[in-house]
Design a protein around this motif. Structure first.
Motif, PDB file in Angstrom:
ATOM      1  N   ARG A 382     -21.959 -36.208 -22.137  1.00  0.00           N
ATOM      2  CA  ARG A 382     -22.641 -35.172 -21.984  1.00  0.00           C
ATOM      3  C   ARG A 382     -22.539 -34.425 -20.852  1.00  0.00           C
ATOM      4  O   ARG A 382     -20.954 -34.149 -20.948  1.00  0.00           O
ATOM      5  CB  ARG A 382     -23.495 -35.614 -20.505  1.00  0.00           C
ATOM      6  N   ILE A 383     -22.912 -32.696 -20.848  1.00  0.00           N
ATOM      7  CA  ILE A 383     -22.164 -31.842 -20.633  1.00  0.00           C
ATOM      8  C   ILE A 383     -23.314 -31.915 -19.030  1.00  0.00           C
ATOM      9  O   ILE A 383     -24.211 -31.620 -18.297  1.00  0.00           O
ATOM     10  CB  ILE A 383     -22.479 -30.391 -21.358  1.00  0.00           C
ATOM     11  N   VAL A 384     -22.521 -30.816 -17.662  1.00  0.00           N
ATOM     12  CA  VAL A 384     -22.010 -30.738 -16.936  1.00  0.00           C
ATOM     13  C   VAL A 384     -21.900 -29.379 -15.977  1.00  0.00           C
ATOM     14  O   VAL A 384     -20.573 -29.439 -16.545  1.00  0.00           O
ATOM     15  CB  VAL A 384     -21.639 -32.151 -15.279  1.00  0.00           C
ATOM     16  N   THR A 385     -22.773 -28.794 -15.071  1.00  0.00           N
ATOM     17  CA  THR A 385     -21.684 -27.535 -15.356  1.00  0.00           C
ATOM     18  C   THR A 385     -21.809 -27.291 -13.773  1.00  0.00           C
ATOM     19  O   THR A 385     -22.761 -27.518 -12.531  1.00  0.00           O
ATOM     20  CB  THR A 385     -22.885 -25.713 -15.767  1.00  0.00           C
ATOM     21  N   ILE A 386     -20.274 -27.197 -13.065  1.00  0.00           N
ATOM     22  CA  ILE A 386     -19.933 -27.345 -12.187  1.00  0.00           C
ATOM     23  C   ILE A 386     -20.504 -25.651 -12.013  1.00  0.00           C
ATOM     24  O   ILE A 386     -19.144 -25.190 -12.130  1.00  0.00           O
ATOM     25  CB  ILE A 386     -19.000 -28.041 -12.061  1.00  0.00           C
ATOM     26  N   THR A 387     -20.939 -26.010 -10.210  1.00  0.00           N
ATOM     27  CA  THR A 387     -20.649 -24.381  -9.725  1.00  0.00           C
ATOM     28  C   THR A 387     -19.100 -24.394  -8.670  1.00  0.00           C
ATOM     29  O   THR A 387     -18.194 -25.496  -8.542  1.00  0.00           O
ATOM     30  CB  THR A 387     -22.315 -24.215  -9.567  1.00  0.00           C
ATOM     31  N   GLU A 388     -18.992 -22.458  -8.832  1.00  0.00           N
ATOM     32  CA  GLU A 388     -17.663 -22.650  -7.443  1.00  0.00           C
ATOM     33  C   GLU A 388     -17.747 -23.215  -6.577  1.00  0.00           C
ATOM     34  O   GLU A 388     -17.227 -23.402  -5.774  1.00  0.00           O
ATOM     35  CB  GLU A 388     -17.924 -21.267  -7.909  1.00  0.00           C
ATOM     36  N   GLU A 389     -19.490 -22.820  -5.721  1.00  0.00           N
ATOM     37  CA  GLU A 389     -19.700 -23.887  -5.249  1.00  0.00           C
ATOM     38  C   GLU A 389     -18.928 -25.653  -4.883  1.00  0.00           C
ATOM     39  O   GLU A 389     -19.240 -25.747  -3.892  1.00  0.00           O
ATOM     40  CB  GLU A 389     -21.489 -23.504  -4.208  1.00  0.00           C
ATOM     41  N   GLN A 390     -19.447 -25.914  -5.717  1.00  0.00           N
ATOM     42  CA  GLN A 390     -19.315 -27.735  -5.378  1.00  0.00           C
ATOM     43  C   GLN A 390     -17.876 -27.777  -6.179  1.00  0.00           C
ATOM     44  O   GLN A 390     -17.565 -29.079  -5.290  1.00  0.00           O
ATOM     45  CB  GLN A 390     -20.576 -27.367  -7.222  1.00  0.00           C
ATOM     46  N   ILE A 391     -17.246 -26.907  -6.624  1.00  0.00           N
ATOM     47  CA  ILE A 391     -15.846 -27.511  -6.756  1.00  0.00           C
ATOM     48  C   ILE A 391     -14.923 -28.007  -5.607  1.00  0.00           C
ATOM     49  O   ILE A 391     -14.255 -29.430  -6.216  1.00  0.00           O
ATOM     50  CB  ILE A 391     -14.550 -26.609  -7.046  1.00  0.00           C
ATOM     51  N   ALA A 392     -15.154 -27.567  -4.377  1.00  0.00           N
ATOM     52  CA  ALA A 392     -15.025 -29.091  -3.223  1.00  0.00           C
ATOM     53  C   ALA A 392     -14.743 -30.001  -3.160  1.00  0.00           C
ATOM     54  O   ALA A 392     -14.436 -30.736  -2.645  1.00  0.00           O
ATOM     55  CB  ALA A 392     -14.705 -28.098  -1.539  1.00  0.00           C
ATOM     56  N   THR A 393     -16.174 -30.368  -3.216  1.00  0.00           N
ATOM     57  CA  THR A 393     -16.923 -31.478  -3.425  1.00  0.00           C
ATOM     58  C   THR A 393     -17.379 -32.863  -4.638  1.00  0.00           C
ATOM     59  O   THR A 393     -17.598 -33.545  -4.191  1.00  0.00           O
ATOM     60  CB  THR A 393     -18.204 -31.546  -1.919  1.00  0.00           C
ATOM     61  N   PHE A 394     -17.201 -31.636  -5.974  1.00  0.00           N
ATOM     62  CA  PHE A 394     -17.277 -32.490  -6.652  1.00  0.00           C
ATOM     63  C   PHE A 394     -16.057 -33.157  -6.937  1.00  0.00           C
ATOM     64  O   PHE A 394     -15.300 -33.667  -6.930  1.00  0.00           O
ATOM     65  CB  PHE A 394     -17.051 -32.011  -8.238  1.00  0.00           C
ATOM     66  N   VAL A 395     -16.749 -35.433  -7.409  1.00  0.00           N
ATOM     67  CA  VAL A 395     -15.134 -36.253  -7.233  1.00  0.00           C
ATOM     68  C   VAL A 395     -15.377 -36.176  -8.520  1.00  0.00           C
ATOM     69  O   VAL A 395     -16.273 -36.926  -9.767  1.00  0.00           O
ATOM     70  CB  VAL A 395     -16.269 -37.260  -6.989  1.00  0.00           C
ATOM     71  N   PRO A 396     -14.215 -36.407  -9.256  1.00  0.00           N
ATOM     72  CA  PRO A 396     -13.951 -36.937 -10.869  1.00  0.00           C
ATOM     73  C   PRO A 396     -14.589 -37.912 -11.553  1.00  0.00           C
ATOM     74  O   PRO A 396     -14.416 -38.976 -10.161  1.00  0.00           O
ATOM     75  CB  PRO A 396     -12.601 -36.300 -10.976  1.00  0.00           C
ATOM     76  N   LYS A 397     -14.822 -38.159 -12.134  1.00  0.00           N
ATOM     77  CA  LYS A 397     -14.663 -39.887 -12.896  1.00  0.00           C
ATOM     78  C   LYS A 397     -13.778 -40.098 -14.153  1.00  0.00           C
ATOM     79  O   LYS A 397     -13.152 -39.354 -14.848  1.00  0.00           O
ATOM     80  CB  LYS A 397     -15.882 -40.229 -13.356  1.00  0.00           C
ATOM     81  N   ALA A 398     -12.914 -41.357 -14.015  1.00  0.00           N
ATOM     82  CA  ALA A 398     -12.570 -42.229 -15.097  1.00  0.00           C
ATOM     83  C   ALA A 398     -12.861 -40.852 -16.362  1.00  0.00           C
ATOM     84  O   ALA A 398     -13.996 -41.486 -16.908  1.00  0.00           O
ATOM     85  CB  ALA A 398     -11.729 -43.305 -15.243  1.00  0.00           C
ATOM     86  N   GLY A 399     -12.655 -40.218 -16.999  1.00  0.00           N
ATOM     87  CA  GLY A 399     -11.948 -39.870 -18.600  1.00  0.00           C
ATOM     88  C   GLY A 399     -12.586 -38.302 -18.338  1.00  0.00           C
ATOM     89  O   GLY A 399     -13.330 -38.553 -19.967  1.00  0.00           O
ATOM     90  N   ASP A 400     -13.249 -37.279 -17.779  1.00  0.00           N
ATOM     91  CA  ASP A 400     -14.175 -36.365 -17.443  1.00  0.00           C
ATOM     92  C   ASP A 400     -12.848 -35.416 -17.997  1.00  0.00           C
ATOM     93  O   ASP A 400     -11.203 -35.614 -18.521  1.00  0.00           O
ATOM     94  CB  ASP A 400     -14.543 -36.302 -16.375  1.00  0.00           C
ATOM     95  N   LYS A 401     -13.510 -34.514 -19.358  1.00  0.00           N
ATOM     96  CA  LYS A 401     -13.054 -33.429 -19.769  1.00  0.00           C
ATOM     97  C   LYS A 401     -13.378 -31.544 -18.970  1.00  0.00           C
ATOM     98  O   LYS A 401     -14.751 -31.913 -19.005  1.00  0.00           O
ATOM     99  CB  LYS A 401     -12.749 -33.732 -20.844  1.00  0.00           C
ATOM    100  N   TYR A 402     -12.939 -31.098 -18.362  1.00  0.00           N
ATOM    101  CA  TYR A 402     -12.992 -30.385 -17.823  1.00  0.00           C
ATOM    102  C   TYR A 402     -12.859 -28.914 -19.034  1.00  0.00           C
ATOM    103  O   TYR A 402     -11.059 -29.102 -18.774  1.00  0.00           O
ATOM    104  CB  TYR A 402     -12.458 -29.716 -16.087  1.00  0.00           C
ATOM    105  N   ASN A 403     -13.126 -28.155 -18.301  1.00  0.00           N
ATOM    106  CA  ASN A 403     -12.471 -27.046 -19.339  1.00  0.00           C
ATOM    107  C   ASN A 403     -12.903 -25.365 -18.441  1.00  0.00           C
ATOM    108  O   ASN A 403     -14.125 -25.338 -17.874  1.00  0.00           O
ATOM    109  CB  ASN A 403     -13.315 -26.715 -20.676  1.00  0.00           C
ATOM    110  N   VAL A 404     -11.991 -24.853 -18.404  1.00  0.00           N
ATOM    111  CA  VAL A 404     -11.875 -23.334 -17.586  1.00  0.00           C
ATOM    112  C   VAL A 404     -11.835 -22.278 -18.266  1.00  0.00           C
ATOM    113  O   VAL A 404     -11.426 -22.237 -19.053  1.00  0.00           O
ATOM    114  CB  VAL A 404     -11.006 -22.806 -16.192  1.00  0.00           C
TER     115      VAL A 404
END
Length: 800
Positions: A382-404
């Protein structure tokens, strides 16, 4: 590289190259080289020599026994000498690190033990190739891929005061002052050192500082009174010279797990490098445990070392330490516009902000408003959009793939102005710059050539189509119409009056020094243009200047005149006076766009023209043409006439470099002959001597030059050249006379008339053209066979 370091140390320690001859002792070592027969030294590779050395090093034989064993195997003294030279070359090419200098390099230097483990790929540096694939790599894996990095301890530093002494360490005690002494003490397997005439001193398990105090105390008891005490005059220096080796075990997810022998000064990084580091596929770079006595004494996080050069957990190892690399807990990928795209390992409690810090932060063109995440679920992604305000508190999980992502190639507040303004360019749409008039004011106003009757704005619509808005810029700037508000991405264009007309120019031609076409400049006179063209040429006629002007006014019907002509008389001082009573032909006459000025040449002015006469004349050289009626005979007379050897039948007259066929034999006797041509500039006349040679060329058997004979005719010269060839066109043979004239053979029925032959002539016999359509012998036979077959068939038909 460890092999080379051990080899260099052993060479210095034995003080000769004889020890290298161990390679010839072991029969098994020879069988290791592909079961080949006894090899000469030059047949061995460097790797073979070093492999033999490692196997022979532990034999314990003396140098004499080694040499005798080598000679018993059939090796000669020359082979032994070659081996010494070969090892000397290897030693020369071997670069020792500063922390592994030989023991003999200076007194009291420290050396490594000879049984240290080596990294298995150190001899294969040349075979390592860069990974050209674009697969994302695990962050930190490249640290252990560099074969030139070893993390070896520096042996030239002072011995750490907390260094634990153990068996095989060597301690040097140097006593100086009122009493002197020098003791080289090696720690025995039972943990003691033996000073002559004293009881053994137990030092194993003590720090080097504690061992020093115990040794000095025992020396005081043995006769060195006051040793090391202030005012005694006797001091002792205790140093660690040769250090021992220790064995450590690497287990878990490492590239090459196993037991390794390292220096007692070695650290965790040193051992990890020998084992190839953590396995990038399964191993953890952040949870590396050092187990000592079944207890974890330190946990090493390689990210601390890579990102912050923090070596607090890179502790010195002890004998039988176990290094365990655990499985990684979670990997995440970070790609796109970051400085270090990679696969990162995360620990519990770390956030996406921490992962961004591992990657070096956002790139310069990164889209920071949001980050796209692709996360695995129990059944799909599934796709998740992480806003700039959420970066400091967002907790990654195993297998996550982030693209900037990358920022868009557009501006949120840009307006543009181009054309006839003082400062065209991009401007920001902001308070104080929100309308057309404010934008032109910010661009320092309009240029003087601005076309104010119309300006345009290209505007982007909501659907991203563009529309054009036109308006009267002059009225807007004067306040007669309302100012126009601007929007983001608007582009204002102010035209120039020069952009709305054909480029203006004037032209000057004729007898001026630099005829040219130049841009029109208002208020320019004819004299100004002539001065711009460099002034008059010498042959110019200043009293006849013409100006051709376009008819630019529209009128009813078709005019008979195509343009207006003005004539002027100008003296060489460029003073103009009207030549005719033509409207506008006055001293105040000014040029207009597209005028063409013609400066005529004086009819009586001509530059010198000359001809060249050379050869058999009395005075050869260049001669100026005196008048328009001067001919060839006239210039011969001016040249002093002919010499007695002159051969007028061969005289050659050229014009523009081309030979003119002209017979000048009768020219002297009769100047009125038609061959006495008028002279032109750069004509040349060459009068040769009589030539006694006849050249025969072309389709003859022996093309050659033949001496002229009065009684010889055309065919006689052909015979002298061997006669015609089979493919000669005999009836087309012709002759070229020395004066350039030509004559051909004439034929009538079976009779052929040949031209006369003069001295210096050239006889040419042309070849027949190649008949590409001619049938070959095989083709002719085939046709005859076909005809015969057809004939027989017709006869049979007729007989029936």
């Amino acid at each position: 590289m460890f092999i080379k370091d051990k080899l260099s140390h052993f060479l210095h320690r034995s003080r000769s190259f004889h020890a290298i001859l161990l390679v010839f002792l072991l029969a098994g070592a020879f069988q290791a080289v592909a079961q080949r027969p006894r090899s000469r030294v030059d047949q061995l590779s460097d790797e073979d020599v070093q492999n033999f050395y490692r196997k022979a090093q532990a034999s314990g034989l003396s140098e004499v026994q080694i040499e005798q064993a080598a000679m018993s195997q059939g090796y000669t003294l020359d082979d032994i000498a070659k081996m010494r030279k070969r090892m000397a070359q290897i030693r020369t090419l071997t670069s020792l690190p500063q922390n592994q200098l030989p023991k003999e390099s200076f007194k009291g230097s420290r050396g490594l033990p000879s049984d240290l483990s080596m990294r298995s790929d150190t001899l294969e540096v040349d075979s390592i190739r860069k990974d050209t694939t674009k697969k994302l790599k695990v962050f930190g894996a490249s640290l252990f891929e560099n074969a030139k990095m070893s993390f070896e301890p520096n042996l030239r530093i002072a011995t750490p005061r907390n260094y634990i002494v153990g068996p095989d360490d060597e301690i040097r005690v140097d006593i100086s002052g009122a009493s002197t002494g020098d003791f080289q003490l090696k720690v025995s397997p039972d943990g003691t050192v033996k000073v002559p005439d004293l009881a053994p001193i137990f030092v194993s398990g003590l720090t080097i500082e504690q061992a020093e105090q115990r040794i000095i105390a025992r020396l005081r008891q043995g006769g060195y009174q006051g040793l090391g005490r202030p005012g005694s005059g006797t001091s002792a220096n205790v140093t660690l010279t040769n250090i021992r080796s220790i064995r450590v075990i690497l287990v878990g997810e490492v590239v090459r797990p196993g037991t390794y022998t390292i220096s007692s000064l070695g650290s965790v990084m040193n051992a990890l490098y020998l084992a190839g580091g953590p396995n990038p596929e399964t191993g953890s770079f952040r949870k590396i445990n050092v187990v000592r006595g079944n207890r974890v004494v330190r946990t090493l996080d390689l990210y601390d070392f890579i990102l912050r050069a923090d070596q607090r957990d890179n502790i010195r190892l002890q004998d039988q330490d176990v290094i365990r690399v655990a499985d990684y807990e979670a990997h995440v990928e970070l790609t796109g516009q970051v400085r270090r795209p990679a696969i990162f390992e995360i620990l519990p409690g770390e956030t996406l902000k921490t992962v961004l810090a591992f990657a070096g932060g956002f790139g310069d063109d990164a889209y920071r408003a949001s980050i796209t995440l692709r996360r695995n679920t129990a059944r799909e992604r599934r796709i998740v959009t992480i806003t700039e305000e959420q970066i400091a508190t967002f907790v990654p999980k195993a297998g996550d793939k982030y693209n900037v992502g990358k920022i868009l190639e557009r501006y949120e507040n840009r307006v543009q102005v181009a054309g006839a303004v003082m400062r065209p360019g991009d401007y920001s749409l902001e308070p104080g710059l929100e309308t057309v008039r404010q934008l032109i004011t910010r661009a320092d106003g309009l240029r003087k050539d601005a076309f104010t009757n119309r300006a345009t704005i290209v505007r982007e619509r909501a659907d991203m189509d563009r529309e054009n808005l036109s308006f009267d810029l002059g009225k807007l700037m004067r306040g007669e119409v309302a100012d126009i508000p601007l929007q983001s991405q608007d582009s204002l264009t102010v035209l120039s009056i020069r952009e709305l007309r054909e480029p203006y120019y004037v032209t000057i031609e004729g007898a001026v020094n630099m005829p040219d076409t130049i841009d029109f400049i208002a208020n320019m006179s004819v004299a100004d243009l002539i001065a711009h063209a460099g002034g008059f040429q010498e042959g110019a006629k200043p009293n006849l200047i013409e100006v051709a002007r376009r008819i630019r006014q529209d009128s009813a019907g078709i005019r008979k005149t195509m343009m207006e002509i003005y004539r002027f008389a100008i003296d060489r001082d460029l003073q103009i006076t009207p030549m005719e009573a033509t409207p506008g032909s006055s001293p105040e006459f000014r040029l207009q766009p597209f005028d063409i000025v013609y400066v005529r040449t004086s009819p009586n002015y001509e530059s010198q023209r000359q001809v060249m006469v050379y050869g058999e004349v009395m005075q050869p050289g260049n001669y100026a043409i005196a008048n328009r009626q001067e001919r060839i005979g006239d210039v011969i007379k001016r040249a002093g006439g002919l010499k007695p050897e002159a051969y007028m039948a061969g005289a050659q007259f050229r014009r523009n470099g081309q030979l003119i066929g002209n017979d000048l034999r009768d020219l002297i006797a009769n100047p009125n002959v038609e061959e006495n041509l008028l002279l032109q500039d750069k004509d040349t006349l060459y009068i040769p001597r009589r030539s006694e040679i006849i050249a025969v060329q072309g389709a003859v058997l022996n093309p050659s030059s033949i001496s002229f004979k009065e009684d010889f005719k055309f065919d006689d010269y052909i015979s002298e050249a061997g006669g015609f060839t089979d493919n000669a066109r005999q009836r087309k043979a012709y002759i070229v006379y020395p004066n350039g004239r030509k004559d051909r053979s004439h034929s009538f029925l079976f009779f052929v008339s040949r031209p006369r032959v003069d001295p210096g002539s050239i006889i040419n016999v042309p070849f027949k053209p190649i008949d590409s359509n001619r049938l070959t012998a095989g083709e002719r036979i085939g046709i005859f066979s076909l005809l015969a077959t057809v004939s027989i068939a017709l006869i049979n038909v007729l007989l029936r």
